[in-house]
Scaffold this motif. Structure first.
Motif, mmCIF file in Angstrom:
data_model
loop_
_atom_site.group_PDB
_atom_site.id
_atom_site.type_symbol
_atom_site.label_atom_id
_atom_site.label_comp_id
_atom_site.label_asym_id
_atom_site.label_seq_id
_atom_site.Cartn_x
_atom_site.Cartn_y
_atom_site.Cartn_z
ATOM 1 N N HIS A 1 0.838 -1.315 0.077
ATOM 2 C CA HIS A 1 0.116 -0.145 0.156
ATOM 3 C C HIS A 1 0.829 1.229 -0.029
ATOM 4 C CE1 HIS A 1 -3.071 2.788 0.710
ATOM 5 N NE2 HIS A 1 -4.036 1.695 1.040
ATOM 6 N N GLU B 1 2.309 4.710 0.810
ATOM 7 C CA GLU B 1 1.942 5.691 1.779
ATOM 8 C C GLU B 1 2.182 6.900 1.607
ATOM 9 O OE1 GLU B 1 3.572 6.502 6.447
ATOM 10 O OE2 GLU B 1 3.375 4.113 5.763
ATOM 11 N N PRO C 1 -4.496 3.642 6.006
ATOM 12 C CA PRO C 1 -4.783 2.990 4.478
ATOM 13 C C PRO C 1 -5.849 2.602 4.210
ATOM 14 C CG PRO C 1 -3.816 1.444 6.080
ATOM 15 C CD PRO C 1 -3.908 2.907 7.059
#
Length: 225
Positions: free
Chosen positions: A185, A187, A197
């Motif tokens: 994911h 950031e 997230p």
């Protein structure tokens, strides 16, 4: 061939967008039963103390119907409070004012639609356009070989990789051949402290605007395991 089986979503999260960008063929499951645990009718946004869902109300009598047969509940004004929630939580984002007029108009157009899926696909296409993303898909109802059994579908379509919706085990038949994409994911800077997230692409759009490619390019570069 990389096949993705997804439910329609008006504002996908980055995991599902990653699948869309990696897949060679995307089939949206309009013939499967709607589930309250799915994200057809809802999207996650950033709020000061974490995240929360925004929801599109549905007609109670349709909640056992197939996705393509579920109607929105327009008996009360639901768009105004939804837009207020978005404004309250994103008005300090860099590009909120830039997109606010169009986002407002697109959500207000919901009253021109009866069926949830029609509106969801409409607003999804607008959000993707704002982010300069092009996604081509097919509806399961229009795929001759379609079957609810994903294992059989993979075989009949000759797919060698199958992606399914993120965290969908409670409402989507999980295939034996299901592959997990190589996904980390991204950031990025959000308008509230700390990073939260799994927010929808609305979070990316309001924060990055025309530079959303800085995030989506990271998804494009990720290859499945």
């Amino acid at each position: 061939m990389k096949l993705a089986l997804l439910f329609p979503q008006f504002a996908p999260n980055l995991y599902d967008l990653s699948i869309m960008l990696q897949a060679n063929r995307i089939i949206l499951l309009d013939v499967e039963q709607w589930s309250r645990k799915s994200r057809i009718h809802r999207a996650k946004i950033r709020v000061p103390n974490g995240s929360r869902w925004i929801n599109i109300p549905l007609r109670t009598e349709d909640r056992k119907n197939a996705v393509g047969e579920v109607r929105m509940d327009h008996s009360e004004d639901w768009v105004t409070p939804l837009l207020r929630t978005i404004e309250y939580n994103y008005r300090n984002s860099i590009y909120y004012d830039f997109y606010e007029p169009e986002i407002k108009a697109e959500f207000k157009s919901a009253y021109d639609f009866t069926y949830l899926m029609d509106f969801v696909l409409h607003i999804q296409s607008r959000l993707f356009r704002f982010m300069d993303i092009n996604i081509e898909y097919e509806l399961a109802s229009e795929v001759e070989e379609y079957t609810s059994n994903p294992n059989a579908l993979v075989e009949s379509l000759g797919a060698d990789t199958l992606f399914q919706e993120h965290d969908s085990r409670h409402y989507q038949w999980q295939a034996e051949q299901k592959a997990e994409p190589k996904f980390e994911h991204p950031e990025y800077h959000q308008h509230f402290e700390n990073f939260e997230p799994w927010c929808s692409i609305l979070d990316i759009l309001f924060q990055f605007g025309p530079e959303s490619f800085k995030i989506t390019d990271q998804l494009n570069s990720q290859e499945p395991q």
